[in-house]
Design an enzyme around this catalytic site. Sequence first.
Site, mmCIF file in Angstrom:
data_model
loop_
_atom_site.group_PDB
_atom_site.id
_atom_site.type_symbol
_atom_site.label_atom_id
_atom_site.label_comp_id
_atom_site.label_asym_id
_atom_site.label_seq_id
_atom_site.Cartn_x
_atom_site.Cartn_y
_atom_site.Cartn_z
ATOM 1 N N SER A 72 44.335 45.770 40.831
ATOM 2 C CA SER A 72 44.760 47.230 40.357
ATOM 3 C C SER A 72 45.874 47.404 39.488
ATOM 4 O O SER A 72 46.794 46.797 39.469
ATOM 5 C CB SER A 72 44.954 47.849 41.811
ATOM 6 O OG SER A 72 45.317 49.237 41.517
ATOM 7 N N GLY A 86 49.029 37.474 42.814
ATOM 8 C CA GLY A 86 50.383 37.182 42.171
ATOM 9 C C GLY A 86 50.302 35.973 41.367
ATOM 10 O O GLY A 86 50.447 34.892 41.854
ATOM 11 N N GLY A 130 53.223 38.501 37.253
ATOM 12 C CA GLY A 130 52.738 37.281 36.274
ATOM 13 C C GLY A 130 52.948 35.972 36.848
ATOM 14 O O GLY A 130 53.468 35.890 37.863
ATOM 15 N N THR A 171 53.502 43.249 43.871
ATOM 16 C CA THR A 171 54.822 42.628 43.152
ATOM 17 C C THR A 171 56.097 42.443 43.815
ATOM 18 O O THR A 171 56.222 42.991 45.023
ATOM 19 C CB THR A 171 55.153 43.754 41.861
ATOM 20 O OG1 THR A 171 55.149 45.021 42.250
ATOM 21 C CG2 THR A 171 54.101 43.892 40.962
ATOM 22 N N CYS A 225 53.667 49.559 46.867
ATOM 23 C CA CYS A 225 53.773 49.576 45.566
ATOM 24 C C CYS A 225 55.419 50.202 45.615
ATOM 25 O O CYS A 225 56.112 50.902 46.261
ATOM 26 C CB CYS A 225 53.441 51.391 45.114
ATOM 27 S SG CYS A 225 53.895 51.963 43.496
ATOM 28 N N ASN A 273 41.606 51.338 45.131
ATOM 29 C CA ASN A 273 43.017 50.957 45.584
ATOM 30 C C ASN A 273 43.514 52.544 45.605
ATOM 31 O O ASN A 273 43.616 53.437 45.008
ATOM 32 C CB ASN A 273 43.647 50.309 44.402
ATOM 33 C CG ASN A 273 45.001 50.169 44.779
ATOM 34 O OD1 ASN A 273 46.037 51.083 44.661
ATOM 35 N ND2 ASN A 273 45.439 48.756 45.022
HETATM 36 C C1 LIG Z 1 51.106 47.703 34.915
HETATM 37 C C2 LIG Z 1 50.935 47.234 36.432
HETATM 38 C C3 LIG Z 1 50.326 48.503 37.299
HETATM 39 C C4 LIG Z 1 49.881 48.133 38.859
HETATM 40 N N1 LIG Z 1 49.587 49.191 39.428
HETATM 41 C C5 LIG Z 1 49.052 48.880 40.613
HETATM 42 C C6 LIG Z 1 48.449 49.963 41.390
HETATM 43 O O1 LIG Z 1 48.111 51.063 41.030
HETATM 44 N N2 LIG Z 1 48.151 49.664 42.761
HETATM 45 C C7 LIG Z 1 48.265 48.361 43.252
HETATM 46 O O2 LIG Z 1 48.095 48.184 44.208
HETATM 47 N N3 LIG Z 1 48.890 47.591 42.738
HETATM 48 C C8 LIG Z 1 49.333 47.386 41.193
HETATM 49 N N4 LIG Z 1 49.916 46.529 40.456
HETATM 50 C C9 LIG Z 1 50.014 45.270 41.082
HETATM 51 C C10 LIG Z 1 49.094 44.246 40.760
HETATM 52 O O3 LIG Z 1 47.681 44.897 41.257
HETATM 53 C C11 LIG Z 1 49.208 42.959 41.366
HETATM 54 O O4 LIG Z 1 49.308 43.142 42.699
HETATM 55 C C12 LIG Z 1 50.612 42.330 41.049
HETATM 56 O O5 LIG Z 1 50.881 42.701 39.579
HETATM 57 C C13 LIG Z 1 50.746 40.735 40.954
HETATM 58 O O6 LIG Z 1 49.653 40.098 40.527
HETATM 59 P P1 LIG Z 1 49.650 39.417 39.178
HETATM 60 O O7 LIG Z 1 51.090 38.694 39.036
HETATM 61 O O8 LIG Z 1 48.480 38.755 38.755
HETATM 62 O O9 LIG Z 1 49.831 40.846 38.219
HETATM 63 C C14 LIG Z 1 50.318 46.949 38.900
HETATM 64 C C15 LIG Z 1 50.742 45.664 38.208
HETATM 65 C C16 LIG Z 1 50.987 46.028 36.983
HETATM 66 C C17 LIG Z 1 51.553 44.836 36.137
#
Ligand SMILES: Cc1cc2nc3c(=O)[nH]c(=O)nc-3n(C[C@H](O)[C@H](O)[C@H](O)COP(=O)(O)O)c2cc1C
Length: 304
Positions: free
Chosen positions: A21, A244, A218, A194, A131, A100
């Site tokens: 998401s 993650g 990231g 995150t 969040c 979501n």
């Molecule tokens: C720009 C951005 C916006 C995000 N918005 C949401 C969101 O609206 N809802 C949510 O549950 N997670 C949100 N996330 C978290 C991601 O879905 C994910 O859980 C998190 O970034 C860890 O995964 P990654 O390291 O692969 O990015 C967001 C992440 C980023 C970078």
Amino acid sequence: MGTLTVNLSGLELSNPVIAASGTYGYGMEYLDFYDVNCIGSFSIKGTTLHPRTGNRQPRIAEYDGGLLNAVGLENPGVEHVVQEIFPRLQKVYRGKVLANVSGFSMEEYCACAQRLDEQDIVGIIELNISCPNVHGGGMAFGMDAACAAELTAAVRRCVKKPLYVKCTPQCPDLVDLCRRVEDAGADGLVLVNTFLGMRLDRHTGKPLLANVTGGVSGSGIFPQALYRVYQVYPHVHIPIIGCGGVSCGSDVIEMLSAGASAVEIGTQNLLDPMCVPKVLRELEDYCREEHIQHITDLIGRAHQ
Ligand SMILES: Cc1cc2nc3c(=O)[nH]c(=O)nc-3n(C[C@H](O)[C@H](O)[C@H](O)COP(=O)(O)O)c2cc1C
């Protein structure tokens, strides 16, 4: 049945790769790059009952391992998603999405989840209690196991589709929270959202993000996210979606081995818009080379 198919609470996916998401828009944003029907599924941007403009800019900062974001749940509100976005999406995407859902009160979460649950295109309700970028809602529900369980039970009563709860790694006892969320009726878990962090401007010494703190994502968080999946897996009986820092096929294999039934990829989509087809090719190659009959054979093997 293909080598990569997975089943999440009755929802059959062609492969275990789901876009996370907030990093995949509503899928249509990636059509210039590839046919999004190749993906297992994707989670739509965090949706709230009412439209939100999100936090003040700047709300994205970088670090060597990925990003910090403090977007603050900017979204057009559930009615716009249902009436304007889903009909357009259904013209190009044949699969089901993860919806979501976020909110600032139990009532808001329930009303939003219920509206999304009625939609054909929604396969799973993904309850975002993690969040870190809003005050009062989001992560506040995910820090306290009793609160998280109460919200899960309330939303469970409002929706018919599988309910997955997306947790924050900031929670002081993640294993306990996941157990209680399972007892409250969750069909699955998404581990994790995150990590809270910050960056400072090296000239002024002031925070780079207007919100001061943001969610760190990231490849830099991959080992920590992987550990959360490994830690929780032996204590629950419901599927886990690992999330993650996943950025390549090998990371997906590790997540499955730690106990994930599927994997979400977030930030890597923003860094490399072609990463999903690349990861799928890497998974196919891996299964062929290692003589893996079915990718689900890998789930939880770190614990055997
Ligand atoms: C720009 C951005 C916006 C995000 N918005 C949401 C969101 O609206 N809802 C949510 O549950 N997670 C949100 N996330 C978290 C991601 O879905 C994910 O859980 C998190 O970034 C860890 O995964 P990654 O390291 O692969 O990015 C967001 C992440 C980023 C970078």
